[in-house]
Design a protein around this motif. Structure first.
Motif, PDB file in Angstrom:
ATOM      1  N   ARG A  75     -66.559  46.090 111.084  1.00  0.00           N
ATOM      2  CA  ARG A  75     -67.326  45.280 112.013  1.00  0.00           C
ATOM      3  C   ARG A  75     -66.956  43.806 111.932  1.00  0.00           C
ATOM      4  NH1 ARG A  75     -72.969  45.702 110.512  1.00  0.00           N
ATOM      5  NH2 ARG A  75     -72.532  47.164 108.821  1.00  0.00           N
ATOM      6  N   LEU A  76     -66.700  43.313 110.732  1.00  0.00           N
ATOM      7  CA  LEU A  76     -66.392  41.893 110.576  1.00  0.00           C
ATOM      8  C   LEU A  76     -64.995  41.536 111.072  1.00  0.00           C
ATOM      9  CD1 LEU A  76     -67.959  41.008 107.095  1.00  0.00           C
ATOM     10  CD2 LEU A  76     -68.776  40.327 109.347  1.00  0.00           C
ATOM     11  N   GLY A  77     -64.098  42.523 111.135  1.00  0.00           N
ATOM     12  CA  GLY A  77     -62.789  42.139 111.656  1.00  0.00           C
ATOM     13  C   GLY A  77     -61.635  43.086 111.448  1.00  0.00           C
ATOM     14  N   LEU A  78     -61.699  44.008 110.497  1.00  0.00           N
ATOM     15  CA  LEU A  78     -60.531  44.837 110.206  1.00  0.00           C
ATOM     16  C   LEU A  78     -60.455  46.049 111.135  1.00  0.00           C
ATOM     17  CD1 LEU A  78     -60.353  44.759 106.298  1.00  0.00           C
ATOM     18  CD2 LEU A  78     -59.564  43.082 107.978  1.00  0.00           C
ATOM     19  N   ARG A  79     -60.492  45.804 112.434  1.00  0.00           N
ATOM     20  CA  ARG A  79     -60.550  46.892 113.414  1.00  0.00           C
ATOM     21  C   ARG A  79     -59.268  47.720 113.424  1.00  0.00           C
ATOM     22  NH1 ARG A  79     -65.301  46.194 116.740  1.00  0.00           N
ATOM     23  NH2 ARG A  79     -66.564  44.716 115.540  1.00  0.00           N
ATOM     24  N   ASN A  80     -58.129  47.071 113.552  1.00  0.00           N
ATOM     25  CA  ASN A  80     -56.856  47.802 113.586  1.00  0.00           C
ATOM     26  C   ASN A  80     -56.357  48.126 112.185  1.00  0.00           C
ATOM     27  OD1 ASN A  80     -56.657  47.729 116.433  1.00  0.00           O
ATOM     28  ND2 ASN A  80     -55.884  45.640 116.342  1.00  0.00           N
ATOM     29  N   THR A  81     -56.608  47.237 111.241  1.00  0.00           N
ATOM     30  CA  THR A  81     -56.165  47.473 109.871  1.00  0.00           C
ATOM     31  C   THR A  81     -56.661  48.812 109.346  1.00  0.00           C
ATOM     32  OG1 THR A  81     -55.970  45.135 109.262  1.00  0.00           O
ATOM     33  CG2 THR A  81     -56.460  46.689 107.489  1.00  0.00           C
ATOM     34  N   LEU A  82     -57.920  49.119 109.548  1.00  0.00           N
ATOM     35  CA  LEU A  82     -58.501  50.337 108.991  1.00  0.00           C
ATOM     36  C   LEU A  82     -58.054  51.596 109.724  1.00  0.00           C
ATOM     37  CD1 LEU A  82     -62.113  49.130 108.100  1.00  0.00           C
ATOM     38  CD2 LEU A  82     -60.214  49.600 106.558  1.00  0.00           C
ATOM     39  N   THR A  83     -57.379  51.441 110.858  1.00  0.00           N
ATOM     40  CA  THR A  83     -56.827  52.621 111.541  1.00  0.00           C
ATOM     41  C   THR A  83     -55.439  52.975 111.013  1.00  0.00           C
ATOM     42  OG1 THR A  83     -55.773  51.376 113.339  1.00  0.00           O
ATOM     43  CG2 THR A  83     -58.090  52.014 113.646  1.00  0.00           C
ATOM     44  N   GLN A 127     -60.880  56.383 106.309  1.00  0.00           N
ATOM     45  CA  GLN A 127     -61.198  57.672 105.697  1.00  0.00           C
ATOM     46  C   GLN A 127     -60.695  57.747 104.256  1.00  0.00           C
ATOM     47  OE1 GLN A 127     -59.569  60.976 107.881  1.00  0.00           O
ATOM     48  NE2 GLN A 127     -60.198  62.500 106.365  1.00  0.00           N
ATOM     49  N   TYR A 128     -59.510  57.235 104.038  1.00  0.00           N
ATOM     50  CA  TYR A 128     -58.857  57.344 102.741  1.00  0.00           C
ATOM     51  C   TYR A 128     -59.673  56.671 101.634  1.00  0.00           C
ATOM     52  CZ  TYR A 128     -55.176  56.777  99.197  1.00  0.00           C
ATOM     53  OH  TYR A 128     -54.429  56.793  98.034  1.00  0.00           O
ATOM     54  N   PHE A 129     -60.323  55.548 101.929  1.00  0.00           N
ATOM     55  CA  PHE A 129     -61.032  54.789 100.899  1.00  0.00           C
ATOM     56  C   PHE A 129     -62.506  55.179 100.767  1.00  0.00           C
ATOM     57  CE2 PHE A 129     -57.341  52.023 101.249  1.00  0.00           C
ATOM     58  CZ  PHE A 129     -57.100  51.725  99.908  1.00  0.00           C
ATOM     59  N   GLN A 130     -62.929  56.243 101.425  1.00  0.00           N
ATOM     60  CA  GLN A 130     -64.324  56.655 101.297  1.00  0.00           C
ATOM     61  C   GLN A 130     -64.688  57.014  99.862  1.00  0.00           C
ATOM     62  OE1 GLN A 130     -66.830  56.678 103.470  1.00  0.00           O
ATOM     63  NE2 GLN A 130     -65.672  56.046 105.281  1.00  0.00           N
ATOM     64  N   ASP A 131     -63.711  57.421  99.068  1.00  0.00           N
ATOM     65  CA  ASP A 131     -64.003  57.805  97.689  1.00  0.00           C
ATOM     66  C   ASP A 131     -63.214  56.973  96.680  1.00  0.00           C
ATOM     67  OD1 ASP A 131     -61.503  58.775  98.199  1.00  0.00           O
ATOM     68  OD2 ASP A 131     -61.909  60.848  97.610  1.00  0.00           O
ATOM     69  N   LYS A 132     -62.866  55.734  97.058  1.00  0.00           N
ATOM     70  CA  LYS A 132     -62.046  54.899  96.174  1.00  0.00           C
ATOM     71  C   LYS A 132     -62.677  53.515  96.033  1.00  0.00           C
ATOM     72  CE  LYS A 132     -57.817  57.403  97.271  1.00  0.00           C
ATOM     73  NZ  LYS A 132     -58.586  58.454  97.997  1.00  0.00           N
ATOM     74  N   LEU A 133     -63.155  53.230  94.824  1.00  0.00           N
ATOM     75  CA  LEU A 133     -63.820  51.960  94.557  1.00  0.00           C
ATOM     76  C   LEU A 133     -62.850  50.788  94.482  1.00  0.00           C
ATOM     77  CD1 LEU A 133     -66.358  53.179  91.846  1.00  0.00           C
ATOM     78  CD2 LEU A 133     -66.870  52.578  94.214  1.00  0.00           C
ATOM     79  N   SER A 134     -61.556  51.071  94.519  1.00  0.00           N
ATOM     80  CA  SER A 134     -60.567  49.988  94.468  1.00  0.00           C
ATOM     81  C   SER A 134     -60.560  49.144  95.738  1.00  0.00           C
ATOM     82  CB  SER A 134     -59.166  50.561  94.252  1.00  0.00           C
ATOM     83  OG  SER A 134     -58.797  51.412  95.332  1.00  0.00           O
ATOM     84  N   PHE A 135     -61.245  49.588  96.791  1.00  0.00           N
ATOM     85  CA  PHE A 135     -61.201  48.868  98.074  1.00  0.00           C
ATOM     86  C   PHE A 135     -61.651  47.426  97.930  1.00  0.00           C
ATOM     87  CE2 PHE A 135     -63.032  47.561 102.181  1.00  0.00           C
ATOM     88  CZ  PHE A 135     -61.936  47.756 103.004  1.00  0.00           C
ATOM     89  N   THR A 136     -62.684  47.175  97.154  1.00  0.00           N
ATOM     90  CA  THR A 136     -63.208  45.807  97.041  1.00  0.00           C
ATOM     91  C   THR A 136     -62.225  44.865  96.358  1.00  0.00           C
ATOM     92  OG1 THR A 136     -65.209  44.564  96.525  1.00  0.00           O
ATOM     93  CG2 THR A 136     -64.361  46.012  94.787  1.00  0.00           C
ATOM     94  N   LEU A 137     -61.218  45.431  95.652  1.00  0.00           N
ATOM     95  CA  LEU A 137     -60.208  44.603  94.999  1.00  0.00           C
ATOM     96  C   LEU A 137     -58.998  44.383  95.906  1.00  0.00           C
ATOM     97  CD1 LEU A 137     -60.353  45.993  91.348  1.00  0.00           C
ATOM     98  CD2 LEU A 137     -61.715  44.193  92.423  1.00  0.00           C
ATOM     99  N   GLY A 138     -59.080  44.868  97.143  1.00  0.00           N
ATOM    100  CA  GLY A 138     -58.089  44.527  98.167  1.00  0.00           C
ATOM    101  C   GLY A 138     -56.683  44.979  97.846  1.00  0.00           C
TER     102      GLY A 138
END
Length: 701
Positions: free
Chosen positions: A484-492, A515-526
């Motif tokens: 919602r904040l901005g990563l519209r195409n990135t997350l696709t 979908q891939y990061f639904q079970d990965k806590l590493s997302f917040t570390l970019g």
């Protein structure tokens, strides 16, 4: 005795000549009427097509001030009016191509009979076409059928049917269009060499002048080229070009357009073409200036996603006025080039600037130390590393913005909420089973307090506190707020920054990041591929009271007639509540004061009220600074972009290596931000950072 194959041709031409001379407008019957149906069915339709087909023109892309930054075209053509063509040019083309042009009715009956007699005698083929007929043929080949090779061959076929069809259309034109307009139309549509079409483009390309200023030798050279642009190319066949030019001059003397003395003087003149080849601008965004190439390509792709067709942009003669701010773009380009040299092996520095707003997010600059081009040795890349998910290593801890936003939205934490923050901790991944390895992280250093407030955590960026908070909030909520904040195409894109491949057995390649990061806590570390432009749009959304708008590079589009062309734009959305957006901005306002970029800010003499967040990936293959000041939202990213990625080391110059400590967002990605924004802002008064909404200071759930 076997009859000559030229006799039927001669008889056919005689029949054509007789019919056309009589001015017959109905379908023509030759002999048994073999050609009648072929011609009658085609002429009216082709005439209508000619009338409705617009010549391909050059589209001009400009910055927001109207200064051209690039041209897009399939055919380089600069249209002219009759009054913009020199008398010498008109006389030259008429003298060599159709000296009875002003007297005939579109078809030269005498010329056709003469050509038929000559051809029937077995000699080399002679043309009997008038300028009007050549106009018809060239318009069909270069305009109507330019994308249909089979149709182009038919337009040039040496058949009676084709010539009769062409002649009939020429008669129609001769009855309805003035001689001056026919001559101008012909000179506008005819090809010279390569992508140069029309006398306007030819005058510029070969002589650096305009068609109204063409001299006799120049006009004669161009008039001679239309017969065979390749053979009479003055660069590749200068002797043949000179001979042909002089033949045209002799023809001008023969028609009394020139005196014999003036003709002799003209023949003695040098070819006089531009040295080094014709001057033709680039037909794509690859020809844009170093600070505008990525922007231009993004603007073009934006319009295509909005419903324009690529061929439409290359032929429509549009003026595309973009949002590019030339001053901001130049300063940003200077900043990244100073940070990472253009040809620095394996290191890219992107920089995007967006102006926030609740109805549009205008893109002001999209630059990199790399230039948009095709020569890697010169530091060029043909991939838009600013717009696309070109940073495949990620934006590091700047993604903690999304975890913080999701926590504020859900009520799991407020800015003043104390967060558990051990030096190191292992976490159970979402959806884990007994065979799933725990996810273990450590803080970078031992100086962090435990617990630490969310506000202080945003400034100093402890990993453990944010992974813990991410686990509490839940991955679906964090990923949703990132979108919602901005990563519209990135997350696709997938975890390689490309379009997901459903056939791959590896989820890293088959699934989108959402979908891939639904079970990965590493997302917040970019640690995932990201678009630098979309990352810049995240602070733009927060600065717009939580309103997301697509990063928009277009101010207006006008067609060849100066009429506005509507651009379909994606609607803006309220991504998060205004109070949340203001509170998050307030929480991010200490990074350059007491946080991870404070030392670099002090070294740069930075004194503006701003907000920001740095990021550094685990192996320092990518570092980032994301922030904003006044009405500028910015992302600066430095990342490995070569075939052998490695740790990025501080400069000067910033380089790949094995330096032990590596680069950080605050030490390598933040300096270009301070460099550029110090110059852009100057001494203008700062826009205050909004106050935090009390509703987002403490946890509510």
């Amino acid at each position: 005795m076997r009859p000559s194959r030229g006799v039927p041709r001669f008889l056919a031409f005689c029949a054509v000549a007789g019919v056309l001379a009589a001015g017959v407008a109905a379908p023509v019957v030759l002999g048994a009427g073999v050609l009648s149906n072929q011609v009658a069915d085609a002429v009216d339709g082709i005439s209508a097509t000619l009338a409705g087909s617009e010549q391909p023109l050059v589209t001009t892309v400009t910055d927001r001030d109207g200064t051209p930054i690039a041209t897009l075209f399939d055919q380089y053509r600069l249209p002219v009016t009759a009054g913009q063509i020199s008398p010498a040019m008109k006389a030259a083309i008429v003298s060599i191509e159709d000296r009875r042009f002003y007297d005939e009715g579109g078809v030269d009956v005498k010329g056709m009979v003469r050509a038929a007699l000559h051809d029937s005698s077995g000699g080399s083929t002679q043309g009997g076409s008038t300028i009007t007929q050549q106009y018809v043929k060239n318009y069909l080949v270069n305009v109507v059928d330019r994308n249909d090779r089979a149709a182009q061959l038919a337009d040039q076929a040496d058949t009676i049917a084709r010539k009769l069809r062409e002649a009939k259309i020429a008669v129609q034109l001769g009855q309805t269009v003035s001689k001056e307009d026919i001559l101008t139309g012909y000179l506008d549509v005819v090809e010279f060499t390569g992508n140069i079409y029309g006398v306007g483009a030819a005058a510029h390309a070969y002589f650096g002048t305009t068609p109204d200023r063409l001299t006799v030798p120049q006009a004669a050279l161009l008039a001679g080229m239309v017969n065979n642009p390749s053979l009479f190319n003055p660069y590749t066949h200068p002797d043949q070009a000179r001979q042909r030019r002089n033949l045209v001059i002799d023809a001008m003397v023969g028609t009394k357009a020139l005196t014999a003395a003036d003709g002799a003087t003209a023949k003695a003149a040098p070819l006089g073409v531009r040295p080094g080849g014709p001057d033709v601008p680039s037909s794509t965004c690859l020809g844009a200036a170093p600070d505008a190439g990525f922007f231009c390509q993004y603007a073009e792709s934006y319009l295509i996603r909005s419903g324009f067709i690529a061929d439409q942009l290359e032929t429509g003669g549009y003026v595309i006025r973009t949002t590019l701010d030339p001053r901001v773009s130049r300063i940003a380009k200077d900043a990244v080039d100073a940070n990472v040299p253009v040809t620095q092996d394996g290191v890219a520095n992107t920089f995007a600037v967006i102006r926030p707003g609740q109805t549009t997010h205008e893109v002001l600059a999209m630059v990199a130390n790399r230039n948009y081009g095709t020569d890697p040795a010169r530091g060029e890349t043909a991939t838009n590393i600013v717009a696309g998910a070109g940073n495949v290593f990620g934006a590091g801890s700047s993604f903690k913005i999304f975890t913080a936003a999701a926590a504020l939205e859900s009520g799991k934490a407020g800015l003043d909420t104390p967060l558990p923050n051990q030096a190191g901790q292992c976490f159970t991944q979402p959806g884990a089973n007994e065979y799933t390895q725990p996810y273990c992280v450590q803080n970078d250093g031992v100086h962090y307090p435990d617990p630490i407030s969310l506000r202080d955590g945003l400034a100093t960026s402890p990993n453990v506190a944010f992974v813990n908070l991410e686990q509490q909030v839940g991955m679906p909520a964090v990923l949703d707020v990132a979108r919602r904040l901005g990563l519209r195409n990135t997350l696709t894109t997938n975890d390689a920054g490309a379009k997901p491949d459903p056939s791959s057995p590896d989820p890293q390649y088959s699934q989108p990041q959402s979908q891939y990061f639904q079970d990965k806590l590493s997302f917040t570390l970019g640690n995932s591929p990201v678009s630098p432009l979309e990352v810049a749009n995240v602070p733009a959304t927060l600065m717009s009271g939580g309103t997301w708008c697509p990063p928009d590079p277009i101010l207006s589009v006008t067609d060849r007639y100066g009429h506005d062309v509507p651009v379909r734009r994606q609607a803006c959305e309220q991504a998060v509540p205004p109070g949340l957006a203001d509170s998050l901005l307030n929480g991010l306002s200490q990074d350059t004061v007491s946080g991870t970029s404070a030392a670099a800010a002090a070294a740069a003499g930075w004194h503006h009220a701003d907000f920001g967040k740095t990021g550094t990936t685990q192996r320092s293959e990518s570092v980032a600074f994301v922030g904003g000041v006044d009405d500028y939202a910015v992302s600066s990213m430095v990342f490995a972009d070569g075939p052998h990625p490695a740790e990025i080391c501080p400069g000067p110059p910033v380089h790949l290596g094995s330096c032990g400590h590596g680069a950080f967002g605050g030490t390598v990605a933040a300096p270009p931000y301070f460099h550029a924004m110090n110059e852009i802002l100057g001494n203008r008064p700062d826009t205050p950072i909004p106050a935090a909404d009390p509703a987002y200071l403490r946890a509510r759930a």
